[in-house]
Design an enzyme around this catalytic site. Structure first.
Site, short mmCIF file in Angstrom:
data_model
loop_
_atom_site.label_atom_id
_atom_site.label_comp_id
_atom_site.label_asym_id
_atom_site.label_seq_id
_atom_site.Cartn_x
_atom_site.Cartn_y
_atom_site.Cartn_z
NE ARG A 29 -1.10 2.44 -1.50
CZ ARG A 29 -1.43 3.68 -1.89
NH1 ARG A 29 -2.56 3.89 -2.53
NH2 ARG A 29 -0.64 4.67 -1.62
NE ARG A 47 1.06 6.12 -6.02
CZ ARG A 47 1.79 5.90 -4.93
NH1 ARG A 47 2.69 6.79 -4.54
NH2 ARG A 47 1.61 4.81 -4.23
NE ARG A 80 -0.15 9.70 -3.26
CZ ARG A 80 0.65 8.91 -2.54
NH1 ARG A 80 1.59 9.43 -1.79
NH2 ARG A 80 0.51 7.61 -2.56
NE ARG A 138 5.07 -0.98 1.11
CZ ARG A 138 5.35 0.22 0.62
NH1 ARG A 138 6.58 0.60 0.43
NH2 ARG A 138 4.36 1.05 0.33
CE LYS A 155 7.02 5.34 3.50
NZ LYS A 155 5.55 5.36 3.52
P1 ADP Z 1 2.78 4.19 -0.60
O1 ADP Z 1 2.57 5.62 -1.01
O2 ADP Z 1 1.52 3.40 -0.54
O3 ADP Z 1 3.65 4.04 0.62
P2 ADP Z 1 4.92 3.32 -2.40
O4 ADP Z 1 5.06 4.34 -3.45
O5 ADP Z 1 6.01 3.23 -1.39
O6 ADP Z 1 3.50 3.47 -1.76
O7 ADP Z 1 4.73 1.87 -3.04
C1 ADP Z 1 3.66 1.60 -3.95
C2 ADP Z 1 3.47 0.09 -4.09
O8 ADP Z 1 4.71 -0.51 -4.53
C3 ADP Z 1 3.14 -0.66 -2.81
O9 ADP Z 1 1.76 -0.66 -2.51
C4 ADP Z 1 3.67 -2.06 -3.13
O10 ADP Z 1 2.79 -2.77 -3.99
C5 ADP Z 1 4.92 -1.78 -3.91
N1 ADP Z 1 6.12 -1.71 -3.05
C6 ADP Z 1 6.90 -0.60 -2.80
N2 ADP Z 1 7.90 -0.90 -1.97
C7 ADP Z 1 7.78 -2.22 -1.66
C8 ADP Z 1 8.48 -3.13 -0.84
N3 ADP Z 1 9.56 -2.74 -0.13
N4 ADP Z 1 8.05 -4.41 -0.76
C9 ADP Z 1 6.99 -4.83 -1.46
N5 ADP Z 1 6.26 -4.03 -2.25
C10 ADP Z 1 6.63 -2.74 -2.36
#
Ligand code: ADP
Length: 188
Positions: free
Chosen positions: A145, A134, A128, A88, A13
């Site tokens: 996740r 990260r 990654r 989400r 994404k």
């Molecule tokens: P990923 O690569 O796992 O999709 P993101 O970079 O989008 O991760 O998000 C990392 C973390 O930030 C998530 O695991 C969550 O803890 C938090 N997070 C991000 N966006 C949201 C959201 N819309 N609602 C709740 N938590 C979020």
């Protein structure tokens, strides 16, 4: 265009979102990036979010909704945006629809679903982890996740299907091939 990107962690994404920014000249709003910036800056919000992020859990709806509501009102987002990582869960999607209506903005035009298998997701995220380091790219947190995605985020597909907005794109192939597929479903 007001696009929501849907897909598991590591489905691409962020990468495809950046390419859409370049193509359509509208900003990408990533709650993950915003939260990581808040954690790095040590803000109150960052402190509240950190534990959930490190555990692979969702951060409280109130925190992410506040971030998005503020961002959507900035001048560059008024003509369109690409949401990455938000909504989400169904509650966030409902709030988003209400928020756009309240702000007098048109609703979401497309929900682009990047489809990638769980196996490929784990492989990519572990890769990654080696490159970016990260904090949440550890195998146990990755599995959490994915579990959270399957339980809470994938139901969003039904939410947007009911609105006739879902376009599923196969998220495997070269970055450019996948981008062409996305452009194809968006109509160019
Ligand atoms: P990923 O690569 O796992 O999709 P993101 O970079 O989008 O991760 O998000 C990392 C973390 O930030 C998530 O695991 C969550 O803890 C938090 N997070 C991000 N966006 C949201 C959201 N819309 N609602 C709740 N938590 C979020």
């Amino acid at each position: 265009m007001r696009i929501v990107l849907l897909g598991a962690p590591g489905s691409g994404k962020g990468t495809q979102g950046e390419k859409l920014v370049a193509r359509y000249g509208i900003p990408k709003i990533s709650t993950g990036d915003a939260l990581r910036a808040a954690v790095a800056a040590g803000t109150t919000l960052g402190k509240q979010a950190k534990a959930a992020m490190d555990a692979g859990q969702l951060v409280d709806n109130s925190i992410v909704i506040g971030i998005v509501e503020e961002r959507l009102q900035q001048a560059d987002a008024l003509k369109g945006f690409i949401l990455d990582g938000f909504p989400r869960n169904t509650a966030q999607a409902e709030v988003l629809d209400g928020m756009l209506a309240k702000l007098g903005q048109p609703g979401i035009s497309h929900a682009v679903h990047l489809h990638v298998t769980d196996e490929e997701i784990v492989r990519r995220l572990l890769e990654r982890a080696k490159i970016e380091g990260r904090a949440d790219d550890r195998e146990d947190v990755i599995r959490k996740r994915i579990e959270v995605y399957n339980a809470e985020t994938s139901p969003l597909l039904a939410y947007y299907r009911a609105q006739n907005k879902v376009q599923t794109v196969e998220g495997v192939g070269s970055m450019d091939t996948i981008f062409e597929r996305i452009i194809g479903v968006l109509g160019g």
